[in-house]
Scaffold this motif. Structure first.
Motif, mmCIF file in Angstrom:
data_model
loop_
_atom_site.group_PDB
_atom_site.id
_atom_site.type_symbol
_atom_site.label_atom_id
_atom_site.label_comp_id
_atom_site.label_asym_id
_atom_site.label_seq_id
_atom_site.Cartn_x
_atom_site.Cartn_y
_atom_site.Cartn_z
ATOM 1 N N GLY A 114 -1.888 0.861 -10.298
ATOM 2 C CA GLY A 114 -1.599 2.173 -10.873
ATOM 3 C C GLY A 114 -0.216 2.264 -11.498
ATOM 4 N N GLY A 115 0.407 1.108 -11.780
ATOM 5 C CA GLY A 115 1.761 1.103 -12.316
ATOM 6 C C GLY A 115 2.814 1.347 -11.245
ATOM 7 N N GLY A 116 2.415 1.272 -9.987
ATOM 8 C CA GLY A 116 3.334 1.531 -8.877
ATOM 9 C C GLY A 116 4.109 0.293 -8.453
ATOM 10 N N GLU A 117 3.917 -0.117 -7.219
ATOM 11 C CA GLU A 117 4.710 -1.175 -6.611
ATOM 12 C C GLU A 117 3.871 -2.426 -6.359
ATOM 13 N N PRO A 118 4.316 -3.580 -6.830
ATOM 14 C CA PRO A 118 3.605 -4.816 -6.491
ATOM 15 C C PRO A 118 3.755 -5.124 -4.998
ATOM 16 N N LEU A 119 2.759 -5.751 -4.434
ATOM 17 C CA LEU A 119 2.801 -6.117 -3.023
ATOM 18 C C LEU A 119 3.998 -7.010 -2.711
ATOM 19 N N ALA A 120 4.370 -7.894 -3.622
ATOM 20 C CA ALA A 120 5.522 -8.773 -3.389
ATOM 21 C C ALA A 120 6.789 -7.958 -3.141
ATOM 22 N N ALA A 121 6.956 -6.855 -3.858
ATOM 23 C CA ALA A 121 8.126 -5.994 -3.657
ATOM 24 C C ALA A 121 8.058 -5.300 -2.303
ATOM 25 N N ALA A 127 10.244 -7.181 4.867
ATOM 26 C CA ALA A 127 10.893 -8.362 5.461
ATOM 27 C C ALA A 127 12.356 -8.065 5.776
ATOM 28 N N GLN A 128 13.042 -7.367 4.879
ATOM 29 C CA GLN A 128 14.435 -7.004 5.137
ATOM 30 C C GLN A 128 14.541 -6.051 6.325
ATOM 31 N N ALA A 129 13.656 -5.086 6.391
ATOM 32 C CA ALA A 129 13.656 -4.154 7.526
ATOM 33 C C ALA A 129 13.365 -4.890 8.828
ATOM 34 N N LEU A 130 12.483 -5.864 8.772
ATOM 35 C CA LEU A 130 12.145 -6.669 9.955
ATOM 36 C C LEU A 130 13.344 -7.486 10.427
ATOM 37 N N ARG A 131 14.073 -8.075 9.487
ATOM 38 C CA ARG A 131 15.293 -8.821 9.852
ATOM 39 C C ARG A 131 16.317 -7.894 10.499
ATOM 40 N N ASP A 132 16.484 -6.712 9.931
ATOM 41 C CA ASP A 132 17.433 -5.746 10.491
ATOM 42 C C ASP A 132 16.976 -5.256 11.866
ATOM 43 N N ALA A 133 15.685 -5.072 12.049
ATOM 44 C CA ALA A 133 15.163 -4.646 13.353
ATOM 45 C C ALA A 133 15.439 -5.709 14.410
ATOM 46 N N ALA A 134 15.227 -6.964 14.046
ATOM 47 C CA ALA A 134 15.487 -8.057 14.987
ATOM 48 C C ALA A 134 16.967 -8.095 15.361
ATOM 49 N N ALA A 153 2.151 -2.143 8.544
ATOM 50 C CA ALA A 153 1.658 -2.960 9.662
ATOM 51 C C ALA A 153 1.010 -4.244 9.133
ATOM 52 N N ARG A 154 0.273 -4.151 8.050
ATOM 53 C CA ARG A 154 -0.342 -5.348 7.460
ATOM 54 C C ARG A 154 0.722 -6.290 6.898
ATOM 55 N N CYS A 155 1.771 -5.726 6.297
ATOM 56 C CA CYS A 155 2.869 -6.561 5.799
ATOM 57 C C CYS A 155 3.517 -7.337 6.944
ATOM 58 N N VAL A 156 3.759 -6.675 8.066
ATOM 59 C CA VAL A 156 4.361 -7.355 9.215
ATOM 60 C C VAL A 156 3.451 -8.483 9.695
ATOM 61 N N GLN A 157 2.155 -8.232 9.754
ATOM 62 C CA GLN A 157 1.209 -9.292 10.146
ATOM 63 C C GLN A 157 1.328 -10.489 9.209
ATOM 64 N N TRP A 158 1.335 -10.217 7.912
ATOM 65 C CA TRP A 158 1.426 -11.296 6.928
ATOM 66 C C TRP A 158 2.741 -12.060 7.087
ATOM 67 N N LEU A 159 3.835 -11.331 7.185
ATOM 68 C CA LEU A 159 5.154 -11.961 7.278
ATOM 69 C C LEU A 159 5.285 -12.815 8.534
ATOM 70 N N GLN A 160 4.737 -12.353 9.634
ATOM 71 C CA GLN A 160 4.827 -13.139 10.864
ATOM 72 C C GLN A 160 3.972 -14.404 10.787
ATOM 73 N N ALA A 161 2.862 -14.324 10.110
ATOM 74 C CA ALA A 161 1.967 -15.487 10.019
ATOM 75 C C ALA A 161 2.366 -16.456 8.908
ATOM 76 N N HIS A 162 2.915 -15.928 7.804
ATOM 77 C CA HIS A 162 3.120 -16.757 6.615
ATOM 78 C C HIS A 162 4.531 -16.716 6.048
ATOM 79 N N GLY A 163 5.364 -15.795 6.517
ATOM 80 C CA GLY A 163 6.702 -15.668 5.957
ATOM 81 C C GLY A 163 6.673 -14.968 4.612
#
Length: 188
Positions: A114-121, A127-134, A153-163
């Motif tokens: 929809g012209g919004g935000e790519p998943l990579a962004a 990922a930055q929020a996760l690093r700060d939380a840790a 929540a899905r992003c966190v799952q992906w990041l933990q499994a695949h970086g």
């Protein structure tokens, strides 16, 4: 090791089947209160930090939680907002052009739905929020709570499994997410 509590807001007050990503829609007040009561009982006595998405459906749950446990004051964090679906927001999923959905599915990481935000962004900000939380959990040794959205929540799952090195293809994207007013706990 600490625990991240990924808490999803209560049911939003929107029509079923509506794409509402970043739309600032309210949540059911009674369901938010019930979710806060369950969460207040489940959380450990010491929590290092509580963050919430700035959208009102998450803020309401954060305020209800703080009313029950004053030690759980929350701060808004825009990095844990839901995905921005641009021009798709407020429209029924089944009314979106099939070609647009197919284009997004073919390039899930880079295509801006929809012209919004790519998943990579989105993955990069989560990922930055996760690093700060840790980092915030380490000194105190306590858990961290995010009151957020299914997409986060899905992003966190992906990041933990695949970086964060690559974005997923559509068939790899996690389907599981907490239900409305529910949570999952992940070690980090």
């Amino acid at each position: 090791m600490s625990t991240l509590w990924l808490v999803r807001h209560a049911r939003p007050l929107v029509a079923p089947g509506l794409c509402y990503g970043r739309l600032d829609v309210p949540a059911d007040a009674q369901a938010s209160r019930a979710a806060a009561q369950a969460l207040a009982r489940a959380l450990p006595p010491e929590v290092a930090a509580v963050r919430h998405s700035p959208l009102q459906r998450c803020e309401l749950l954060a305020l209800e939680l703080r009313a029950l446990r004053a030690d759980l004051a929350s701060n808004p964090d825009p990095r844990i907002l839901e995905m921005d679906f641009g021009g798709w927001e407020g429209r029924a999923w089944n009314a979106l052009p099939k070609a647009d959905i197919a284009a997004w599915a073919a390039d899930l990481g880079s295509h801006a739905p929809g012209g919004g935000e790519p998943l990579a962004a989105m993955l990069a900000r989560v990922a930055q929020a996760l690093r700060d939380a840790a980092a915030s959990a380490r000194p105190q040794g306590g858990d961290v709570v995010w009151i957020t959205h299914a997409g986060v929540a899905r992003c966190v799952q992906w990041l933990q499994a695949h970086g964060a090195a690559r974005a997923p293809q559509s068939h790899e994207w996690p389907e599981a997410a907490p239900g409305f007013g529910a949570w999952v706990q992940v070690a980090f």
